[in-house]
Design a protein around this motif. Structure first.
Motif, short mmCIF file in Angstrom:
data_model
loop_
_atom_site.label_atom_id
_atom_site.label_comp_id
_atom_site.label_asym_id
_atom_site.label_seq_id
_atom_site.Cartn_x
_atom_site.Cartn_y
_atom_site.Cartn_z
N VAL A 100 0.83 -1.20 0.00
CA VAL A 100 0.00 0.00 0.00
C VAL A 100 0.86 1.25 0.00
O VAL A 100 0.60 2.22 -0.71
CB VAL A 100 -0.93 0.01 1.24
CG1 VAL A 100 -1.75 1.30 1.30
CG2 VAL A 100 -1.84 -1.21 1.25
N ALA A 101 1.91 1.26 0.83
CA ALA A 101 2.76 2.45 0.97
C ALA A 101 4.15 2.02 1.42
O ALA A 101 4.32 0.98 2.07
CB ALA A 101 2.16 3.43 1.96
N GLU A 102 5.14 2.82 1.07
CA GLU A 102 6.53 2.59 1.49
C GLU A 102 7.14 3.92 1.94
O GLU A 102 6.90 4.95 1.30
CB GLU A 102 7.37 2.02 0.34
CG GLU A 102 6.91 0.67 -0.15
CD GLU A 102 7.76 0.20 -1.34
OE1 GLU A 102 7.46 0.65 -2.47
OE2 GLU A 102 8.69 -0.58 -1.12
N VAL A 103 7.91 3.87 3.00
CA VAL A 103 8.60 5.06 3.50
C VAL A 103 10.01 4.65 3.91
O VAL A 103 10.17 3.77 4.76
CB VAL A 103 7.87 5.69 4.70
CG1 VAL A 103 8.66 6.89 5.23
CG2 VAL A 103 6.46 6.11 4.32
N ASP A 104 11.01 5.25 3.30
CA ASP A 104 12.40 5.02 3.69
C ASP A 104 12.88 6.21 4.50
O ASP A 104 12.76 7.37 4.07
CB ASP A 104 13.29 4.83 2.46
CG ASP A 104 12.99 3.53 1.74
OD1 ASP A 104 12.72 2.53 2.42
OD2 ASP A 104 13.03 3.51 0.50
N LEU A 105 13.42 5.93 5.67
CA LEU A 105 13.87 6.98 6.57
C LEU A 105 15.39 6.98 6.67
O LEU A 105 15.97 6.03 7.20
CB LEU A 105 13.26 6.77 7.96
CG LEU A 105 11.73 6.82 8.04
CD1 LEU A 105 11.26 6.40 9.42
CD2 LEU A 105 11.22 8.21 7.70
#
Length: 577
Positions: free
Chosen positions: A545-550
């Motif tokens: 659904v969603a991806e976030v790289d920090l």
């Protein structure tokens, strides 16, 4: 499969009758005698002497008969996968999961179960291979004691009149036991739970909606004829089904109830089962009446990669209006001792989001001030009605606790509690939508942050908002609440928080399960849902659904991020469609 470390594992078992439970994992054998609670039988088998970083298949026997895995199971053999300090940590997490069927009718009612979709993918029955998580963290509302299903209604009706209090809600331990059975007995989910280590914490629906919202709420509950049975049954069953497996062997050895089980097993005659019912009920009643008598919060360390601190935000609340707090003083001191640096990532598991949408945060802070008499007695009564009616009872509605924890987090993130982590990340659920926010310091003259401060929410696993409510929630939480929240909070003299925060991603409303992995750069997070393909409701396919790289080095300054409004308008347009 519950607590697992580098050389041991804890396997939780419920059996149909008293018996001896044996776990065989390669060359290792472990056994335990069941203990009884209100006619149900449980064992917790501690398997020790395992090899670090190994993956070994295991079997469970009851009285000499192999009962797990089941014969002709389509799922791979269940395994014990021990931790390895050098391997990048990966964990899954989420909250809010109802237990209805997985056919078309069930999916039409409550959407596809993200946990079950994850299980099918892990088992290799849908999609390609995937790297398994090291554990899954359930952040509340594993069961719904107040919003029950048709299957639960049938069980309740078989033992009492469903038209009398507490009606279709749960009444006692027996009904809780059946609710857990419904929640955990689907074959795919049962296989996942038997293979993937899990950690858990309750939220309100595990007991009742708005559990411990306020002093007024609690007084109303205690005046009913049925609340005592509910709270005792709820906390007693939570200790057995959820909390017992959160503890390490050393922590269980210090637990007074578990010491009673261990002592009985050591000294009782062969075949004799301990009945823990009366002691467990007494314990649960005391834990409710005197929250400082027991700690439900806990901590897990994963080498120098991560520390996971899971906080009880329900049972330990102080509700007297003049001392209102999310955490009692002992719990706050304990939490302060756990929030420290000298680790790459500090993960804080809280069923309730610590950083709500900013406008909503200040609406809840105003609600607390209003109900507390900031505008007088009559508005205070109105404020209490609104607080209970629209669930204004998150961290923001307990400002003293919120600000105390903010101060702790800032000290961690500025290197005053050991070397600052790369991230301080709150993992939460509850709100039936998912989002990622990031905080920065409000004061430009304060010592700069050395850690990124993140709020990452995953909710629900399976209990979506109705479509008509999704747009309203987005508008109210992320649009209308913004200017209104700050205005009314200032009118009640609610001070600005030392942090200010804004959305990085979201909101989205899918049933989903989130994953987090430690990377060379920082953290990778992604959310996945189950999708029915070609009408095959029994085999939903997992999709992202969603991806976030920090990037752990990209720490924001105190400057407010711009251009949020245009991006938000785009999200609203998508929600409308």
């Amino acid at each position: 499969m519950r607590y697992v470390d580098e050389d041991s594992a804890t396997i939780w078992v419920e059996t149909a009758a008293a018996g001896d439970v044996v776990v065989r994992a390669g060359d290792v054998t472990a056994r335990a005698r069941t203990f009884g609670v209100h006619g149900h039988h449980y064992a917790l088998v501690e398997v020790t002497g395992l090899e670090r970083g190994s993956r070994v298949a295991y079997e469970v026997e009851v009285d000499g008969v192999t009962v797990w895995p089941e014969a002709a199971s389509p799922y791979p053999p269940p395994v014990i996968a021990t931790l390895e300090a050098d391997k990048p940590l990966r964990l899954a997490y989420g909250s809010c999961r109802t237990s209805v069927g997985h056919d078309k009718a069930g999916n039409d009612l409550h959407g596809v179960d993200a946990l079950r979709s994850y299980a099918l993918r892990m088992a290799g029955l849908t999609g390609g291979d995937m790297r398994w998580p090291d554990l899954v963290v359930f952040l509340g509302d594993q069961v719904y004691a107040d919003e029950t299903t048709e299957a639960m209604h049938e069980f309740i009706s078989s033992r009492r009149d469903i038209d009398e209090a507490p009606w279709k809600e749960l009444a006692d331990y027996e009904e809780y036991a059946h609710l857990y059975y419904l929640a955990w007995s689907d074959p795919a989910n049962r296989w996942l739970l038997s293979t993937l280590p899990s950690a858990m914490i309750f939220d309100d629906h595990d007991i009742r909606d708005d559990w411990n919202t306020s002093w007024d709420w609690r007084q109303k509950m205690e005046a009913t004829s049925w609340w005592q049975g509910r709270i005792v049954g709820g906390l007693a069953s939570y200790w057995v089904y959820q909390h017992l497996g959160n503890m390490s062997a050393a922590e269980r050895a210090a637990d007074p109830l578990w010491r009673r089980v261990a002592a009985h097993e050591a000294y009782a005659a062969a075949g004799e089962e301990l009945d823990l019912s009366a002691e467990l009920d007494t314990f649960a009643d005391r834990a409710n009446q005197v929250p400082t008598s027991y700690r439900w919060s806990y901590v897990r360390d994963f080498g120098d990669q991560a520390r996971l601190v899971v906080v009880d935000t329900r049972a330990g609340r102080v509700l007297e209006p003049e001392h209102r707090a999310m955490l009692d003083p002992d719990e706050l001191d304990w939490l302060s001792g756990q929030l420290r640096g000298d680790v790459q990532h500090l993960l804080i598991g809280s069923s309730l989001p610590f950083l709500l949408a900013p406008g909503l945060h200040y609406v809840e802070a105003f609600g607390e001030a209003l109900a507390g008499g900031a505008w007088g007695e009559r508005p205070a009564r109105f404020g209490e009605t609104v607080r209970q009616g629209v669930d204004l009872e998150h961290w923001a509605a307990f400002q003293s606790s919120f600000r105390a924890v903010v101060d702790m987090v800032i000290e961690v993130a500025t290197g005053r509690r050991g070397d600052a982590p790369r991230t301080v990340t709150f993992l939460s659920g509850d709100v039936h939508h998912s989002f990622v926010s990031e905080a920065r310091l409000r004061d430009p003259d304060a010592p700069p942050l050395q850690s990124r401060i993140i709020q990452a929410v995953c909710s629900p696993i399976r209990n979506p908002l109705a479509r008509r409510m999704r747009f309203a929630t987005a508008v109210l939480s992320y649009g209308v609440a913004g200017p209104i929240g700050h205005l009314v909070a200032r009118s009640a003299k609610v001070p600005d928080a030392p942090l200010q925060w804004s959305l990085l991603r979201g909101p989205w409303f899918d049933n989903n399960l989130a994953s987090l992995e430690v990377t060379d750069d920082g953290l990778a997070l992604w959310w996945a849902r189950g999708t029915v393909v070609a009408g095959d409701h029994e085999a939903p396919v997992l999709e992202t659904v969603a991806e976030v790289d920090l990037d752990g080095d990209a720490v924001p300054t105190t400057r407010t991020r711009r251009h949020i409004a245009p991006r938000f308008r785009t999200r609203l347009a998508r929600l409308r469609s």
